[in-house]
Write an enzyme that holds these catalytic residues in place. Structure first.
Site, short mmCIF file in Angstrom:
data_model
loop_
_atom_site.label_atom_id
_atom_site.label_comp_id
_atom_site.label_asym_id
_atom_site.label_seq_id
_atom_site.Cartn_x
_atom_site.Cartn_y
_atom_site.Cartn_z
N SER A 278 0.85 -1.19 0.00
CA SER A 278 0.00 0.00 0.00
C SER A 278 0.88 1.24 0.00
O SER A 278 1.98 1.24 0.56
CB SER A 278 -0.90 0.00 1.24
OG SER A 278 -1.45 1.28 1.47
N LYS A 284 0.76 -3.90 4.62
CA LYS A 284 -0.26 -4.61 3.84
C LYS A 284 0.32 -5.54 2.79
O LYS A 284 1.37 -5.30 2.21
CB LYS A 284 -1.21 -3.61 3.17
CG LYS A 284 -2.13 -2.89 4.14
CD LYS A 284 -3.25 -2.18 3.39
CE LYS A 284 -4.26 -3.17 2.85
NZ LYS A 284 -5.34 -2.51 2.09
N ASN A 286 -1.75 -7.05 -0.17
CA ASN A 286 -3.05 -7.14 -0.84
C ASN A 286 -3.10 -8.32 -1.82
O ASN A 286 -2.09 -8.68 -2.43
CB ASN A 286 -3.34 -5.84 -1.61
CG ASN A 286 -3.57 -4.67 -0.68
OD1 ASN A 286 -4.25 -4.81 0.33
ND2 ASN A 286 -2.99 -3.52 -1.01
N ARG A 317 -29.95 -12.48 -42.91
CA ARG A 317 -28.75 -11.66 -42.66
C ARG A 317 -29.19 -10.52 -41.76
O ARG A 317 -30.11 -9.77 -42.09
CB ARG A 317 -28.15 -11.14 -43.98
CG ARG A 317 -27.67 -12.23 -44.92
CD ARG A 317 -26.40 -12.92 -44.46
NE ARG A 317 -25.25 -12.03 -44.53
CZ ARG A 317 -24.55 -11.81 -45.64
NH1 ARG A 317 -24.89 -12.40 -46.78
NH2 ARG A 317 -23.51 -11.01 -45.62
#
Length: 448
Positions: A278, A284, A286, A317
């Site tokens: 972070s 952290k 993550n 079509r």
């Protein structure tokens, strides 16, 4: 400069895979147009439908190096489709107007659809490789942690003990079903298109079906029983298949995210210096790959729904639904390639903390063994009464913050039937893993 996340020089290799981007690139798509026109001329020359001299000249000039990209772009914007622009360039490069026989009896959608199928074939081959690698990684985890206890969870609450190998094997079984689905759908979806204006090949007076058969043989595709210009189930099936694969990848990402939570800390994505950090919280870690998997499969799922919309085509079509596929199909493949790549990264280097898994089982002071206790007491006092009694004793253990086994041992309606040793055995997670190991072995054996 790229403006989409898939083609971004910064994010492209996180949200997708370069090999899959190559499959759906302008260069490869145009190369497929040329492959089809080359094959068509070759087959028709051999059948005598067009002069052999013309066929040879067309084949010689179906080269990507001869494409003028500026002219192709300008002509495509003018007409709305790139096929005529490609045919114009082939024709211009051929001598003595022999290129006039290029695209003989075909229509734009024949070439476009068949090119898309050729691209899908290449894309599905990459998907198959990735699924094989993911399956192998899951099998290795299932085998290694076959008997490693971890708490099972229901409604995000602790349930009963399972094993981490069982958890991996259950996901592996789903991945192996995807591998089976892929083999089953190939004969249906790897089918070319050559039908002409309304699909009836009215443009060819003779050799129409022979041309179609020869063209598909040359390209290594199945010959359609009938034109599928506006019957788009096969394209939608590929999208639906990839959507299913995405759901399984999302399941993996969801469980890894939850198990990486600080309070849980049972497994982690592979460590790399700085990965998942972070900008403001140095501690952290993550779940970066999980985040990309979640995002990719969510967007891909919306594109799958768009392919279902594209099935609602008008007459022989269509007026617009077809073009939905041009947008959605490449993005589904590219986004799924990114999700598969991130999943491989997670599983091949997954960090597993078996000690923490056991510690998390023990945090309830044995309450998660209440089912085993109930079933163990059932033969002595009846299952229903045992359920109600153990329920009350669990509440008491919580209120007193005492191990459940101590509450059980002290209860007169219990200790007159079973010993402390028997209760200790009932409360031991290792004794109450059910048939987890047997089921892991069955999944692994089914792989051959």
């Amino acid at each position: 400069m790229a403006s989409t996340i898939i083609d971004s020089r910064i994010f492209g290799d996180m949200f997708s895979d370069s090999r899959m981007r190559d499959v759906w690139s302008d260069e490869n798509r145009t190369a497929k147009y040329l492959d089809i026109e080359r094959a068509l001329a070759k087959v028709q020359g051999e059948l005598g439908i067009i002069p052999k001299e013309a066929a040879d000249e067309i084949v010689r000039n179906c080269n990507l190096s001869q494409i003028d990209w500026a002219k192709l772009k300008a002509k495509t914007e003018q007409i709305g489709y790139p096929i005529i622009a490609v045919v114009n360039q082939i024709n211009a490069n051929c001598r003595d107007k022999l290129g006039e026989y290029c695209h003989w009896g075909a229509t734009t959608q024949d070439i476009t659809d068949t090119a898309a199928v050729l691209q899908m074939r290449e894309g599905l081959a990459l998907i198959e490789q990735d699924l094989d690698e993911i399956g192998a990684a899951l099998a290795a985890l299932a085998r290694k942690y076959r008997d490693t206890p971890v708490i099972g969870r229901s409604n995000l609450q602790q349930a009963t003990p399972i094993t981490f190998g069982y958890k991996m094997a259950s996901i592996l079984a789903g991945i192996d079903r995807h591998r089976e689905r892929l083999q089953q759908l190939k004969p249906r979806v790897l089918m070319g298109e050559f039908g002409g204006a309304s699909g009836t090949l009215s443009s060819l007076e003779k050799g129409a079906m022979e041309t179609q058969a020869g063209l598909m043989k040359e390209l290594g595709l199945a010959q359609p029983l009938i034109s599928w210009h506006t019957v788009r189930d096969t394209i939608a099936e590929v999208g639906a298949f990839l959507g299913l694969v995405g759901g399984s990848l999302g399941k993996i990402a969801m469980d890894v995210k939850l198990m990486m939570q600080t309070e849980v800390a049972e497994v982690f994505e592979p460590f790399a210096p700085g990965r998942g950090s972070s900008s403001t919280m140095p501690q952290k870690r993550n779940p970066i790959s999980c985040l990309y998997i979640h995002a990719n499969i969510s967007v891909a799922r919306q594109h799958v729904a768009a392919l279902m919309d594209a099935m609602v085509a008008d007459h022989e079509r269509s007026t617009g639904p077809w073009e939905i596929e041009w947008v959605s199909l490449p993005e589904i493949f590219c986004l799924m390639s990114g999700a598969l790549k991130q999943t491989k990264f997670i599983l091949k280097g997954l960090e597993v903390d078996a000690t923490r898994m056991r510690a998390n089982i023990d945090i309830t002071n044995g309450l998660v063994m209440s089912e085993a206790v109930m079933m163990g007491l059932g033969p002595y006092i009846g299952r229903e009464y045992a359920h109600d009694l153990v329920y009350d004793l669990c509440r008491q253990a919580l209120a007193d913050n005492r191990p459940l086994v101590e509450i059980l041992v002290a209860h007169p309606e219990i200790n007159k039937h079973v010993t402390r040793a028997q209760l200790d055995a009932m409360c031991d997670p290792a004794n109450n893993l059910g048939q987890a190991g047997v089921m892991v072995d069955r999944v692994l054996s089914a792989r051959g």
